[in-house]
Structure formats: structure tokens, C-alpha cells
Design a protein around this motif. Sequence first.
Motif, PDB file in Angstrom:
ATOM      1  N   CYS A 182      -4.292   2.510  -6.843  1.00  0.00           N
ATOM      2  CA  CYS A 182      -3.511   1.605  -5.977  1.00  0.00           C
ATOM      3  C   CYS A 182      -2.015   1.924  -6.084  1.00  0.00           C
ATOM      4  CB  CYS A 182      -3.683   0.151  -6.419  1.00  0.00           C
ATOM      5  SG  CYS A 182      -5.127  -0.644  -5.763  1.00  0.00           S
ATOM      6  N   ASP A 183      -1.628   2.358  -7.248  1.00  0.00           N
ATOM      7  CA  ASP A 183      -0.216   2.638  -7.487  1.00  0.00           C
ATOM      8  C   ASP A 183       0.133   3.993  -6.882  1.00  0.00           C
ATOM      9  OD1 ASP A 183       2.346   2.815  -8.442  1.00  0.00           O
ATOM     10  OD2 ASP A 183       1.747   3.266 -10.505  1.00  0.00           O
ATOM     11  N   LEU A 184       0.335   3.981  -5.585  1.00  0.00           N
ATOM     12  CA  LEU A 184       0.472   5.231  -4.833  1.00  0.00           C
ATOM     13  C   LEU A 184       1.658   6.072  -5.283  1.00  0.00           C
ATOM     14  CD1 LEU A 184      -0.403   3.879  -1.289  1.00  0.00           C
ATOM     15  CD2 LEU A 184      -1.792   5.395  -2.702  1.00  0.00           C
ATOM     16  N   ASP A 185       2.773   5.413  -5.633  1.00  0.00           N
ATOM     17  CA  ASP A 185       3.950   6.189  -6.026  1.00  0.00           C
ATOM     18  C   ASP A 185       4.025   6.385  -7.544  1.00  0.00           C
ATOM     19  OD1 ASP A 185       4.617   3.698  -6.871  1.00  0.00           O
ATOM     20  OD2 ASP A 185       6.429   3.507  -5.649  1.00  0.00           O
ATOM     21  N   SER A 186       2.972   5.992  -8.243  1.00  0.00           N
ATOM     22  CA  SER A 186       2.871   6.187  -9.696  1.00  0.00           C
ATOM     23  C   SER A 186       4.079   5.678 -10.475  1.00  0.00           C
ATOM     24  CB  SER A 186       2.677   7.678 -10.022  1.00  0.00           C
ATOM     25  OG  SER A 186       1.554   8.169  -9.366  1.00  0.00           O
ATOM     26  N   ASP A 187       4.612   4.545 -10.063  1.00  0.00           N
ATOM     27  CA  ASP A 187       5.746   3.994 -10.817  1.00  0.00           C
ATOM     28  C   ASP A 187       5.278   2.931 -11.824  1.00  0.00           C
ATOM     29  OD1 ASP A 187       5.071   1.883  -9.209  1.00  0.00           O
ATOM     30  OD2 ASP A 187       7.127   1.465  -8.530  1.00  0.00           O
ATOM     31  N   LYS A 188       3.966   2.836 -12.000  1.00  0.00           N
ATOM     32  CA  LYS A 188       3.350   1.890 -12.950  1.00  0.00           C
ATOM     33  C   LYS A 188       3.352   0.450 -12.447  1.00  0.00           C
ATOM     34  CE  LYS A 188       3.277   4.332 -17.183  1.00  0.00           C
ATOM     35  NZ  LYS A 188       3.969   4.905 -18.256  1.00  0.00           N
ATOM     36  N   TYR A 189       3.819   0.244 -11.251  1.00  0.00           N
ATOM     37  CA  TYR A 189       3.776  -1.095 -10.663  1.00  0.00           C
ATOM     38  C   TYR A 189       3.013  -1.018  -9.352  1.00  0.00           C
ATOM     39  CZ  TYR A 189       7.314  -2.569 -13.975  1.00  0.00           C
ATOM     40  OH  TYR A 189       7.974  -2.870 -15.128  1.00  0.00           O
ATOM     41  N   ILE A 190       2.308  -2.078  -9.050  1.00  0.00           N
ATOM     42  CA  ILE A 190       1.652  -2.130  -7.743  1.00  0.00           C
ATOM     43  C   ILE A 190       2.452  -3.084  -6.863  1.00  0.00           C
ATOM     44  CG2 ILE A 190      -0.437  -2.701  -6.485  1.00  0.00           C
ATOM     45  CD1 ILE A 190      -2.048  -2.030  -8.976  1.00  0.00           C
ATOM     46  N   ALA A 191       3.063  -2.497  -5.843  1.00  0.00           N
ATOM     47  CA  ALA A 191       3.832  -3.312  -4.900  1.00  0.00           C
ATOM     48  C   ALA A 191       2.863  -3.941  -3.909  1.00  0.00           C
ATOM     49  CB  ALA A 191       4.834  -2.421  -4.173  1.00  0.00           C
ATOM     50  N   LEU A 192       3.339  -4.960  -3.205  1.00  0.00           N
ATOM     51  CA  LEU A 192       2.461  -5.649  -2.261  1.00  0.00           C
ATOM     52  C   LEU A 192       1.880  -4.686  -1.229  1.00  0.00           C
ATOM     53  CD1 LEU A 192       1.166  -8.160  -1.014  1.00  0.00           C
ATOM     54  CD2 LEU A 192       3.305  -8.557   0.230  1.00  0.00           C
ATOM     55  N   ASP A 193       2.708  -3.778  -0.714  1.00  0.00           N
ATOM     56  CA  ASP A 193       2.161  -2.873   0.312  1.00  0.00           C
ATOM     57  C   ASP A 193       1.114  -1.921  -0.278  1.00  0.00           C
ATOM     58  OD1 ASP A 193       4.175  -1.562  -1.099  1.00  0.00           O
ATOM     59  OD2 ASP A 193       4.747  -0.296   0.588  1.00  0.00           O
ATOM     60  N   GLU A 194       1.301  -1.548  -1.549  1.00  0.00           N
ATOM     61  CA  GLU A 194       0.295  -0.693  -2.198  1.00  0.00           C
ATOM     62  C   GLU A 194      -1.008  -1.473  -2.403  1.00  0.00           C
ATOM     63  OE1 GLU A 194       2.980   2.309  -4.971  1.00  0.00           O
ATOM     64  OE2 GLU A 194       2.618   0.297  -5.721  1.00  0.00           O
ATOM     65  N   TRP A 195      -0.844  -2.691  -2.830  1.00  0.00           N
ATOM     66  CA  TRP A 195      -1.993  -3.573  -3.069  1.00  0.00           C
ATOM     67  C   TRP A 195      -2.778  -3.774  -1.772  1.00  0.00           C
ATOM     68  CZ3 TRP A 195      -4.207  -6.219  -7.148  1.00  0.00           C
ATOM     69  CH2 TRP A 195      -4.983  -7.343  -6.857  1.00  0.00           C
TER      70      TRP A 195
HETATM   71 CA   LIG Z   1       3.800   1.608  -7.291  1.00  0.00          CA
END
Ligand SMILES: [Ca+2]
Length: 302
Positions: A272-285
Amino acid sequence: MRVWIFFVLCLAGRALAAPQQDALPEEEEAIEDVATEEAVVGSNPVQVEVGEFDEAIAEEEEEETTTENPCLNHHCKHGKVCEVDESSKPVCVCQDPSTCPESVGEFEKVCGNDNKTYDSSCHFFATKCTLEGTKKGRKLHLDYIGPCKYIPACMDSELTEFPLSMRDWLKNVLVSLYERDENNNLLNEKQKLRVKKIHENEKRLEAGDHPVELLARDFEKNYNMYIFPVHWQFGQLDQRPIDGYLSRAELSPLRAPLIPMEHCTTRFFEECDLDSDKYIALDEWAKCFGIKDDDVDQDMIV
Ligand SMILES: [Ca+2]
Ligand SMILES: [Ca+2]
């Protein structure tokens, strides 16, 4: 599929109030060093269910004055206990794991990402605390609830099935909350209105053990019914802090109990973490759950 139903039944049965959660002191800690107050009462059934095990919040250590025991109202984060120092000040120190209550069953055990089974979350966090400041300590986190076990790799085909059941489950959780919500205020007025529409929609697929083909067809046909449940769950998890991003710690209440039951859980949320920044943003979710970009709406999370 049955596990989802089981999960719904377990989780939807909780009566809850609004969560009061402290902000994380710093982001680093949000990822690596997390703990939470015991069973935070939250509006998220998932969070409450797993509150004890949640690696979520590094709670601020509160200053509290009292003439009696200085530790009386002094809260320490998971893994620490309060002690009175020489100047009669309460301080939080690492708990000795051997002082944790003995676990009474397998269900209390937790598995760390070091692939070690800990007798309870208390044992886990106490151990983690003793490693504070070390690389090992920073890397150690609670992976899932239950003893460590072999979790088979998640195949690509299985991964595509995962969001089908998860979306359906989220929708069913919401409908169950709505049906039980006469006086409990499990949902706020705005949420109730949204779920009412889903609840009253006669095309709604009833909760049950459905084949993935049916779930896929239903998502295509009744796509609109799934938009809000996906947003709702994001809002439930995004609490510490409320910033439009889910840290691993924030995701933990959903992830940790699910991993032993659904072997694609880890891979699903990782991807889900498309940009691999270790956070899942709402748009990624939202994308993970098949919600179209145009339907992602920050305002839906209230
Ligand atoms: Ca992310
Ligand atoms: Ca957040």
C-alpha cells in the motif's frame, strides 16, 4: 473467508466512546518505539479489541503532583513502570519482564519481528524497553498477536483477493455498528447518515461467507457503497497524530490481530505504501482498496 466474519462478530460487538490519544512525541518514535496506554477506549472497534497489544503510542509521561504516592497518577508508557527517585519524584523505568503477570493462555502471547514469542505484550514491551537506545531495540516491534508461527508467502493471486474480503468486512463492521447504535453513539451523526444509506440499500450484499467472484462482482456493481467504509477505517486508525498518514504504529491495531489469520496482511499493507516512505497516506490507502482517485475525499474522514 470465515475469519473475516469471525472478526466482524468479535469487533462489532464492542461499545465504545471517543478516543483520547496523545500525539506522538516524535515521528521516529512513531515508527520504531511505540507503546500505548492500556485498552484505549476508542471509537474504533479494532483498536479497542487489540488495545493491550497495540504498539501504538508513546504516551507522554504526565507530571502529576500528589502528596501521597507520587506514582499514583503518573503514567508510564508500555514496558515501563513508575518508581520514586531520591528526590521523591516519580520516574518511569523499564519494567523487569519477570514482574509481568503470567500469561494465562496462548491468546496472550505475541510475536515480535525478531520471530520470538513473548508470553504477553507486557513481556514484549518490558524486553523492548531494556533494549532502549540500541539498534536492536529500535528495530524490535510487535509483529502480531499470538505465538510466532509459520506464515506462508502471499501469492500474487491471493494478494488481489485480500482487499475484496477486507472491503466487504469494513462495510459489514459499519453496518453492524449502525444497527447496534441506538444509544451508544458508536458513530457520529454524519457517519450515521452515510451508513444509513448503505444499510437501506436493498442491493447490499448481506454479511456472509461469499466467494471472491461474488465479492468482486459486488464491488463493481455497488462500488459507491464501499467508498465510505474505506475512508472510515483510515480515519479510525489515523489518530496519533491525525495527519492524513498512517504510521506502522497506527496501523498496528488492524494489522497485528489480522496477520495470523490472513497471511497476505503484511504484504498487502507493505505494498500500500507506494512511495515507500513508511507511511500510508489516504490516497495510497484508498488505491489499495480499489477506490478511484476522484473519490478520495479527506472530508469524508470525520
Ligand atoms: Ca507512503
Ligand atoms: Ca497519523
